[in-house]
Design an enzyme around this catalytic site. Structure first.
Site, PDB file in Angstrom:
ATOM      1  CG  ASP A  91      43.639  16.180  76.648  1.00 31.49           C
ATOM      2  OD1 ASP A  91      43.484  15.576  75.573  1.00 31.49           O
ATOM      3  OD2 ASP A  91      43.560  17.417  76.759  1.00 31.49           O
ATOM      4  CE  LYS A 133      42.983  20.729  75.053  1.00 27.75           C
ATOM      5  NZ  LYS A 133      43.961  19.653  75.195  1.00 27.75           N
ATOM      6  CB  SER A 180      39.145  15.866  66.359  1.00 25.00           C
ATOM      7  OG  SER A 180      40.173  15.997  67.304  1.00 25.00           O
ATOM      8  CB  SER A 237      41.277  19.612  64.169  1.00 27.30           C
ATOM      9  OG  SER A 237      40.855  18.535  64.970  1.00 27.30           O
TER      10      SER A 237
END
Ligand code: ATR
Length: 277
Positions: free
Chosen positions: A102, A66, A17, A15
């Site tokens: 998103d 999610k 992030s 990731s």
């Protein structure tokens, strides 16, 4: 006391992030750490119990959690509920708030290329989770959407669900029957293959087709220049690459957690450095 954040995913190791968020915390001198939480899906229930008790202030949520995380939220935003996905969790002393950054990230990325989306006709390739967020954002902005997917049924399902929510129009089709529009967006995972170089390019990458659009966006950032972006370059059509949505959705998360304006330039530079490392 230091704040704690993390990306919940499986796998999560690669990731990007942490790089963006830690750069942002450092730039704004916020005493916070952002780490990686790689969790096997079967441990989600136990993990959430711990989150409520642990000093975790917020989470980014990625595949495959999610949707699965929704039942564990105390509250979720209307947008997240309608999209059917939570990618951001805010932990307020055990009260878990679920949000979706998103769809906003996708719209912010698109707005780098087109100021006003109202009345624009967008062709969205793919009908997975990412397509739902992108289509939702477009409809909310007043754009008309045509979802084209290899498996047409999935596109039809999204169209039926979202048609009731917005004034703008949403249609569905398959990849064999391409439609023209103002904006072309790939949300599919078509480039996630080990032999991309040998792949026969899909017809939506045909420069003659792409030339009919005013803007092209690919939400994939691996490879950095996808075949669709390459075709847009060839056709001379303005384009937006996948790192922009990744960056903007992270900036929205940062603002939800901290209440401060995200240092997007800093985050973008950190992201670029990591993408080309
Ligand atoms: P995400 O959450 O990233 O959207 P997903 O829900 O697994 O991921 O959805 C992947 C999307 O990419 C689907 O729309 C899928 O098409 P199908 O519904 O027909 O499976 C699309 N996709 C994946 N590989 C593809 C390929 N080789 N050609 C065309 N579409 C592809």
């Amino acid at each position: 006391m230091s704040q704690h954040y993390g990306i919940l995913a499986y796998p999560a190791k690669h990731s990007l992030s942490p790089i963006m968020h830690n750069a942002a915390f450092k730039a704004l001198k916020i005493d916070a750490k952002y780490g990686i939480i790689e969790l096997k899906p079967e441990y989600l229930t136990e993990f959430i119990k711990e989150v409520k008790a642990m000093p975790i202030d917020g989470l980014s949520v990625s595949m495959p959690f999610k949707e699965a995380i929704i039942p564990f939220m105390t509250r979720i935003s209307v947008d997240a509920a309608r999209i059917g996905a939570v990618n951001t969790v805010i932990n307020k002393k055990g009260v878990l708030l679920g949000e979706n950054s998103d769809f906003i990230g996708a719209i912010m990325a698109l707005k780098e290329g087109v100021k006003n989306l109202k009345g624009k006709r967008a062709v969205v390739i793919g009908a997975g989770g990412a397509a739902r967020a992108v289509a939702y954002g477009l409809l909310k902005e007043g754009a008309d959407v045509m979802i084209l997917n290899r498996t047409k049924n999935k596109a039809v399902q999204i169209a039926m669900e979202f048609a009731e929510l917005f004034k703008s129009q949403i249609y569905a089709g398959d990849l064999e029957h391409l439609e023209d529009g103002d904006i072309l967006i790939n949300t599919s995972s078509i480039w996630h293959t080990d032999n991309l170089d040998d792949m026969m390019l899909p017809s939506f990458c045909n420069p003659a087709y792409i030339a009919k659009f005013g803007l092209v966006m690919d939400i994939a950032y691996k490879p950095y220049i996808t075949p669709l972006i390459e075709a847009a370059q060839f056709a001379g059509v303005p384009f937006i690459m996948g790192d922009r949505m990744l960056l903007h959705q992270a900036a929205v998360q940062f603002e939800l957690w901290t209440g401060q304006k995200a240092p997007i330039e800093v985050m973008g530079r950190a992201l670029h450095k990591a993408l080309f490392a």
